[in-house]
Motif scaffolding. Structure first.
Motif, mmCIF file in Angstrom:
data_model
loop_
_atom_site.group_PDB
_atom_site.id
_atom_site.type_symbol
_atom_site.label_atom_id
_atom_site.label_comp_id
_atom_site.label_asym_id
_atom_site.label_seq_id
_atom_site.Cartn_x
_atom_site.Cartn_y
_atom_site.Cartn_z
ATOM 1 N N VAL A 278 0.966 -1.693 0.245
ATOM 2 C CA VAL A 278 -0.088 -0.224 -0.038
ATOM 3 C C VAL A 278 0.874 1.430 -0.286
ATOM 4 N N ASP A 279 0.385 2.180 0.288
ATOM 5 C CA ASP A 279 0.863 3.894 -0.008
ATOM 6 C C ASP A 279 0.833 4.244 0.816
ATOM 7 N N THR A 280 0.655 4.416 2.082
ATOM 8 C CA THR A 280 1.012 4.877 3.199
ATOM 9 C C THR A 280 0.481 4.543 4.670
ATOM 10 N N ARG B 289 -1.264 4.737 7.250
ATOM 11 C CA ARG B 289 -2.251 4.781 7.796
ATOM 12 C C ARG B 289 -2.754 3.472 7.253
ATOM 13 N N GLN B 290 -2.630 2.996 5.900
ATOM 14 C CA GLN B 290 -3.497 1.609 5.018
ATOM 15 C C GLN B 290 -2.929 0.903 5.373
ATOM 16 N N ALA B 291 -1.579 0.922 5.814
ATOM 17 C CA ALA B 291 -0.734 -0.427 6.054
ATOM 18 C C ALA B 291 -1.163 -0.424 7.785
ATOM 19 N N LYS B 292 -1.947 -0.271 8.533
ATOM 20 C CA LYS B 292 -1.744 -0.120 9.956
ATOM 21 C C LYS B 292 -3.194 -0.697 9.742
ATOM 22 N N GLU B 293 -4.238 -0.070 8.851
ATOM 23 C CA GLU B 293 -5.564 -0.382 8.635
ATOM 24 C C GLU B 293 -5.641 -2.054 8.326
ATOM 25 N N LEU B 294 -4.691 -2.632 7.571
ATOM 26 C CA LEU B 294 -4.530 -4.066 6.737
ATOM 27 C C LEU B 294 -4.053 -4.772 8.104
ATOM 28 N N THR C 18 -6.341 -7.746 -0.214
ATOM 29 C CA THR C 18 -5.994 -6.879 -0.075
ATOM 30 C C THR C 18 -6.730 -5.638 -1.098
ATOM 31 N N ARG D 292 -12.221 -7.801 2.785
ATOM 32 C CA ARG D 292 -10.994 -8.401 2.896
ATOM 33 C C ARG D 292 -11.551 -10.051 3.452
#
Ligand code: C5P
Length: 244
Positions: free
Chosen positions: A17-19, A21-26, A224, A229
């Motif tokens: 992912v790019d950010t 925040r997105q990584a933490k969400e996943l 993802t 998901r």
């Protein structure tokens, strides 16, 4: 759903992912289902190691997909730093040769002892799947077909102290034949039947990958990029459950 730990430990989720925040969400959403989260160069060069700290804090394991290739001393020092960062898995190129791989093991051992961590899983990349026989033979002047060359490099990796290799599902059986069943194989390029292929040309299903001997499956967009998901992850669990 009850989570089968034998399946969980096989699932390596690509955090492409790019950010942060997105990584933490996943990570937060999927950590109960994922054995190891994979952080690759695209994410790391944009965001650095902040997400490593987050994963350490919540007790999630991570694989730094950094593909080291340099002189042995530099790789040794980098390996020490990677282990200090808390990575449970990292990788390097077998093309760096036996001495480079051995020095990486030494660096990892020293750093693991220093911080009181377990020895990480160290995987070698043999031949990138983006390199076909034509490139291998005509550009790189390596006079072997890729399957034979992968097997040769896997044996070198084993003899140099690697835990295993990163390889395509099509190569897994051959690697196990040459290196033995204890030598681990981590396979990307996994797509369940119901998932869109994307740019993967010859994807394998999770069940087929396990049948071919894969110890770990890199799951990326199949989960993802799915509309739901958790649902996609559960379907993958169901599929693997049938073959283990
Ligand atoms: O295609 P997918 O989203 O499942 O990709 C997951 C990860 O596997 C990505 O991080 C990609 O870099 C990696 N990978 C791959 N195919 C290879 C080698 C690595 O998809 N042959």
């Amino acid at each position: 759903m009850t989570i089968n730990p034998k399946i969980k430990e096989k699932i390596v989720l690509a955090l492409d992912v790019d950010t942060v925040r997105q990584a933490k969400e996943l990570i937060t959403e999927l950590k109960d289902y994922v054995g190891v989260f994979k952080v690759g160069l695209q994410f790391y060069t944009a965001n650095g190691g902040e997400v490593f700290e987050f994963m350490k804090d919540i007790g999630a394991k991570f694989f730094f997909d950094v593909k080291l290739l340099d002189i042995p001393n530099t790789v040794k020092k980098a390996s020490e730093n990677i282990v200090r960062s808390g990575a449970s898995f990292y990788n390097l190129h077998a093309l760096g040769g036996a001495e480079m791989m051995r020095q990486s093991v030494e660096g990892a051992q020293a750093a693991a002892a220093e911080i009181g961590a377990q020895m990480p899983v160290i995987l070698a990349v043999t031949v990138l799947t983006s390199i076909n026989d034509d490139v291998l033979n005509n550009q790189l002047k390596i006079p072997f077909n890729s399957l034979d060359y992968v097997a040769t490099l896997a044996k070198l990796a084993k003899d140099s102290g690697m835990t295993g290799v990163v390889a395509s599902v099509n190569e897994a059986k051959r690697i196990k034949e040459v290196c033995g069943n204890d030598f681990k194989v981590l396979c990307p390029g996994i797509r369940p039947e119901w998932s869109v292929k994307g740019d993967q040309k010859r994807p394998a299903t999770p069940a087929y990958a396990i049948e071919q001997g894969a110890d770990w499956l890199v799951i990326g967009r199949a989960v993802t990029a799915a509309e739901n998901r958790l649902d996609a992850m559960k379907k993958i669990y169901d599929e693997i459950e049938k073959v283990i």
